[in-house]
Design an enzyme around this catalytic site. Structure first.
Site, PDB file in Angstrom:
ATOM      1  N   GLU A  27      -7.409 -15.215 -20.013  1.00 27.65           N
ATOM      2  CA  GLU A  27      -7.061 -13.799 -19.792  1.00 27.65           C
ATOM      3  C   GLU A  27      -6.846 -13.118 -21.144  1.00 27.65           C
ATOM      4  O   GLU A  27      -5.826 -13.319 -21.803  1.00 27.65           O
ATOM      5  CB  GLU A  27      -5.809 -13.689 -18.923  1.00 27.65           C
TER       6      GLU A  27
ATOM      7  N   TYR B 201      -6.538 -18.477  -5.436  1.00 30.75           N
ATOM      8  CA  TYR B 201      -7.527 -19.486  -5.084  1.00 30.75           C
ATOM      9  C   TYR B 201      -8.928 -18.865  -5.037  1.00 30.75           C
ATOM     10  O   TYR B 201      -9.098 -17.666  -5.237  1.00 30.75           O
ATOM     11  CB  TYR B 201      -7.183 -20.109  -3.728  1.00 30.75           C
TER      12      TYR B 201
END
Length: 396
Positions: free
Chosen positions: A366, A347
């Site tokens: 990523e 988060y």
């Protein structure tokens, strides 16, 4: 490249002469009224530079232009007042040269100084770019934003939130350079016309969110004794900063956003260090504040944050993402081979906050596989796989 306006010249004429889209010329000369050029006024032509040429025996302006596949008028425009009937041997004139090669060399250790130098070079050749500052780092470095395009769809890319993921910056800058080359040479990228993307999209790029941290990873601790001692202490006395993700104050910038920040804070380190410390409160760090203020100001249609590891794309947050996010991430996956992952137990990230507060598509991309910082030997492979994502981010 600058040219000098003559009687009767128009921007449309320059567009045809140099084979440069008229909108690019307009956007390279924002302060000049397009319908009332003045004789002697200087106009910037994107995608070109001038080179000096020494007149040889038998040269004429026509032969010089022909040998370089240029219209004769192009040579006159960069040599105002020249007399074609009175050329002298050894006389130096200017000759336009179209840029057809990359100015950015991404396949190298890429620190803040290299970034700023490349931005300066790109601005010189592609003056339709705009490069405002979004703020400053802890150490006072300017954080540049690069704006390109004139369309209503507002797309944002960023890199190097994490210091040891600095390879994301040269990957982004290489895409930018290829996009610029495509626009000014009227070439497609993977069969895609980029002029349409320019017309429909305004692309915002913050290529290096965390310049202080990147320089720390690449060059070691600062010379300033107090600061040096502080970062060494935060790194447990180790002079190897390859595992450092945070900013220079030891705060992880991608744990700084008010999107379940308290949950992330409770399970991560409670003091500054190389990674995962989210600060004493959300948006405490100047770099994170700058990104938040930019996002509010620009009102982005979608955001893509580029990180490294695992060739995955995170696209959800608390089921707050809009339905089109899934369609977009499926296209990202198709063009890259990366794996879509809706949610993970993480988060307080930038894309989490964007999804939560705007309910628009946000993605964490990523790049690559390996141990951070990823070796520069993987650059070409990473770039080729991610290129489709950069393009899809604009055309979807």
């Amino acid at each position: 490249m600058e040219i000098v306006v003559r009687q009767g010249d128009t921007l449309s004429q320059y567009s045809q002469l140099f084979m440069i889209d008229l909108q690019l010329i307009h956007d390279s000369n924002r302060t000049i009224p397009h319908n009332s050029l003045s004789v002697g006024q200087r106009i910037r032509i994107p995608g070109f530079v001038t080179q000096e040429y020494q007149i040889c025996q038998g040269d004429t302006l026509a032969s010089i232009a022909q040998s370089r596949n240029l219209p004769l008028d192009a040579v006159y425009l960069v040599n105002p007042g020249i007399n074609p009937n009175n050329l002298k041997e050894t006389q130096i004139i200017k000759v336009p040269r179209r840029i057809t090669w990359r100015l950015v060399n991404g396949r190298q250790s890429y620190d803040y100084a290299k970034l700023m130098k490349d931005i300066e070079r790109l601005l010189e050749v592609y003056p339709f770019l705009q490069v405002p500052s979004i703020g400053n780092t802890v150490l006072g470095k300017n954080i540049p934003e690069i704006l390109i395009g004139s369309g209503g769809k507002r797309v944002h890319y960023n890199g190097s939130f994490h210091a040891n993921e600095w390879i994301t910056t040269p990957v982004i800058m290489t895409f930018l350079n290829d996009y610029l080359l495509s626009l000014t040479n009227q070439n497609s990228i993977r069969g895609l016309s980029t002029s349409r993307l320019y017309e429909q999209t305004t692309l915002s790029i913050v290529p290096m969110v965390n310049p202080d941290g990147v320089d720390l990873v690449l060059h070691g601790p600062p010379v300033n004794e107090h600061l040096r001692n502080r970062v060494l202490a935060l790194n447990n006395g180790d002079t190897d900063f390859s595992g450092w993700k945070a900013n220079i104050s030891g705060v992880d910038l991608n744990d700084q956003f008010p999107a379940k920040w308290e949950v992330e804070k409770a399970r991560n380190p409670n003091h500054p260090g190389p990674r995962d410390y989210g600060g004493e409160k959300p948006l405490s760090e100047p770099e994170a504040i700058a990104m938040a203020e930019l996002t509010k100001k620009r009102d982005f249609t979608r955001v893509l944050a580029f990180h490294t590891q695992c060739e995955e794309i995170y696209w959800g947050f608390g089921n707050l993402e809009p339905p089109q996010s899934e369609d977009i991430v499926e296209e990202f996956s198709r063009v890259s081979g990366y794996v879509p992952v809706k949610t993970i137990e993480s988060y307080a990230g930038y894309k989490d906050w964007f999804i939560q507060d705007w309910r628009r598509p946000g993605f964490t991309i990523e790049l690559g596989h390996g141990i951070n910082p990823l070796p520069i030997s993987l650059f070409n492979e990473i770039y080729q796989k991610s290129l489709g994502i950069f393009l899809a981010g604009l055309y979807l």
